[in-house]
Motif scaffolding. Structure first.
Motif, PDB file in Angstrom:
ATOM      1  N   HIS A 130       0.851  -1.183   0.000  1.00 51.54           N
ATOM      2  CA  HIS A 130       0.000   0.000   0.000  1.00 51.54           C
ATOM      3  C   HIS A 130       0.893   1.241   0.000  1.00 51.54           C
ATOM      4  CE1 HIS A 130      -2.915   2.995   1.178  1.00 51.54           C
ATOM      5  NE2 HIS A 130      -3.887   2.109   1.087  1.00 51.54           N
TER       6      HIS A 130
ATOM      7  N   ARG B 287      -8.459   3.299   2.861  1.00 50.64           N
ATOM      8  CA  ARG B 287      -8.904   2.053   2.231  1.00 50.64           C
ATOM      9  C   ARG B 287      -9.051   2.201   0.714  1.00 50.64           C
ATOM     10  NH1 ARG B 287     -11.464  -1.601   6.193  1.00 50.64           N
ATOM     11  NH2 ARG B 287     -12.103  -0.483   8.079  1.00 50.64           N
TER      12      ARG B 287
ATOM     13  N   LYS C 141      -6.870   0.153  -1.869  1.00 48.57           N
ATOM     14  CA  LYS C 141      -7.140  -1.280  -1.915  1.00 48.57           C
ATOM     15  C   LYS C 141      -8.521  -1.562  -2.497  1.00 48.57           C
ATOM     16  CE  LYS C 141      -3.365  -3.167  -0.506  1.00 48.57           C
ATOM     17  NZ  LYS C 141      -2.623  -4.133  -1.342  1.00 48.57           N
ATOM     18  N   TRP C 142      -9.483  -0.684  -2.203  1.00 48.93           N
ATOM     19  CA  TRP C 142     -10.794  -0.832  -2.855  1.00 48.93           C
ATOM     20  C   TRP C 142     -10.639  -0.729  -4.367  1.00 48.93           C
ATOM     21  CZ3 TRP C 142     -13.695   3.024   0.863  1.00 48.93           C
ATOM     22  CH2 TRP C 142     -14.062   2.347   2.031  1.00 48.93           C
TER      23      TRP C 142
ATOM     24  N   ASP D   3      -1.079  -9.304   1.534  1.00 52.20           N
ATOM     25  CA  ASP D   3      -2.136  -8.302   1.636  1.00 52.20           C
ATOM     26  C   ASP D   3      -2.576  -8.195   3.091  1.00 52.20           C
ATOM     27  OD1 ASP D   3      -3.779  -6.314   0.707  1.00 52.20           O
ATOM     28  OD2 ASP D   3      -4.707  -7.556  -0.849  1.00 52.20           O
TER      29      ASP D   3
ATOM     30  N   GLU E   6      -7.971  -7.308   6.075  1.00 52.47           N
ATOM     31  CA  GLU E   6      -9.257  -6.810   5.593  1.00 52.47           C
ATOM     32  C   GLU E   6      -9.423  -7.055   4.093  1.00 52.47           C
ATOM     33  OE1 GLU E   6      -7.793  -4.017   8.920  1.00 52.47           O
ATOM     34  OE2 GLU E   6      -6.918  -5.098   7.218  1.00 52.47           O
ATOM     35  N   GLN E   7      -8.360  -6.828   3.324  1.00 52.12           N
ATOM     36  CA  GLN E   7      -8.459  -6.972   1.877  1.00 52.12           C
ATOM     37  C   GLN E   7      -8.544  -8.443   1.459  1.00 52.12           C
ATOM     38  OE1 GLN E   7      -6.235  -4.350   3.083  1.00 52.12           O
ATOM     39  NE2 GLN E   7      -8.105  -3.169   2.763  1.00 52.12           N
TER      40      GLN E   7
ATOM     41  N   GLU F 109     -12.185  -9.260   1.849  1.00 53.56           N
ATOM     42  CA  GLU F 109     -12.966  -8.600   0.801  1.00 53.56           C
ATOM     43  C   GLU F 109     -12.776  -9.293  -0.543  1.00 53.56           C
ATOM     44  OE1 GLU F 109     -12.819  -4.297   3.089  1.00 53.56           O
ATOM     45  OE2 GLU F 109     -11.675  -4.553   1.229  1.00 53.56           O
ATOM     46  N   ARG F 110     -11.573  -9.745  -0.824  1.00 51.95           N
ATOM     47  CA  ARG F 110     -11.322 -10.452  -2.079  1.00 51.95           C
ATOM     48  C   ARG F 110     -12.089 -11.768  -2.112  1.00 51.95           C
ATOM     49  NH1 ARG F 110      -7.478  -9.673  -5.888  1.00 51.95           N
ATOM     50  NH2 ARG F 110      -6.363  -8.193  -4.565  1.00 51.95           N
TER      51      ARG F 110
END
Length: 276
Positions: A2, A30, A33-34, A221, A224-225, A228-229
């Motif tokens: 990031h 965020r 990454k979003w 990663d 959180e990501q 989400e993935r």
């Protein structure tokens, strides 16, 4: 990595400050990454929360006597920022030699500082060791897929093409695995976790889900990501009536991180697992 993380204390030598220092908190937006996942703050297909649990929370009473407790921090999944984990630990350690009149005074400070860093109101609970002990150890819902016989030869990147489903069947089920592992994108340290998938939709092949989850093993990663993935890959495949994905990660430095993502409102269960 990031773009903001390289400026954080993560992976760098840091002095531990034991008196209240809110400036230690390091927010990471965020949005970047979003964007990697094709999302924006306005198009998030989920709601949820990131539960952080602190097992090394301590402060001083006016008498000078120390108190120990367990902190629970609920950061909304749609908040503009995550809080970089090492900065979070450094901030919490800065409370160790700080005097608070009582736990309510500490609670107010935690809510103010963490909400400012996250960019949205953060829920905070300060709990006694006895209260947490009385909850006991929790178990994940549904069927564990870890004993399925799968062939795995890919660990570097998530491979959604491994996922399979039967669109002639509609099922409602909960599946879980304790074999989730990824790596910190800054330090390369391993992040160990257990993951739950709950949905109603096309029948997901459990063996394909296991192979897919194992493909995260060397992926770099944030917690959180990763969740989400997984959510997005399953949503695209299953086109479900509802979908919930959450992970319970093993703690590091006294903190564990537990992201919950769901297509509907849920009552997230934050009781600890045996590895936590």
């Amino acid at each position: 990595m990031h773009p903001a993380a390289e400026h954080s204390p993560l992976g760098k030598s840091s002095a531990y400050i034991s008196t209240y220092s809110p400036e230690l908190l390091f927010p990471i937006p965020r949005a970047a990454k979003w964007a990697e996942l094709g999302l924006t703050a306005e198009t998030l297909p989920y709601q949820g929360v990131d539960f952080w649990n602190c097992f090394e929370l301590s402060w001083l009473l006016p008498s000078g006597k120390p108190v120990v407790a367990i902190g629970e921090f609920a950061i909304p999944a749609e908040s503009p920022n995550i809080i970089e984990s090492k900065s979070f630990k450094l901030y919490l350690n800065s409370l160790n030699q700080t005097v608070f009149a009582d736990s309510a005074a500490l609670l107010a400070v935690l809510q103010r500082d963490l909400s400012a860093a996250a960019g949205k109101a953060v829920g905070v609970r300060v709990r006694s060791l006895q209260a947490v002990a009385e909850e006991g150890i929790s178990a994940l819902p549904g069927s564990c897929i870890d004993d399925l016989d799968v062939q795995v030869d890919s660990y570097e990147h998530p491979r959604p093409e491994l996922l399979r489903c039967d669109r002639t069947q509609t099922v409602e089920q909960s599946l879980h695995s304790h074999l989730l592992k990824s790596n910190c994108p800054v330090t390369g340290q391993p992040d160990w976790g257990s993951v739950v998938v709950q949905y109603r939709g096309a029948a997901l092949d459990p063996a394909s889900l296991l192979a897919y989850l194992v493909s995260f093993r060397q992926h770099a990663d944030f917690h959180e990501q990763c969740v989400e993935r997984i959510f997005l890959d399953l949503q695209r495949l299953l086109e479900p009536e509802y979908l919930t994905v959450y992970a319970r990660y093993v703690r590091r430095g006294g903190l564990d991180i537990n992201p919950y993502r769901s297509s509907r409102a849920i009552a997230a269960d934050n009781r600890r697992l045996v590895r936590q």
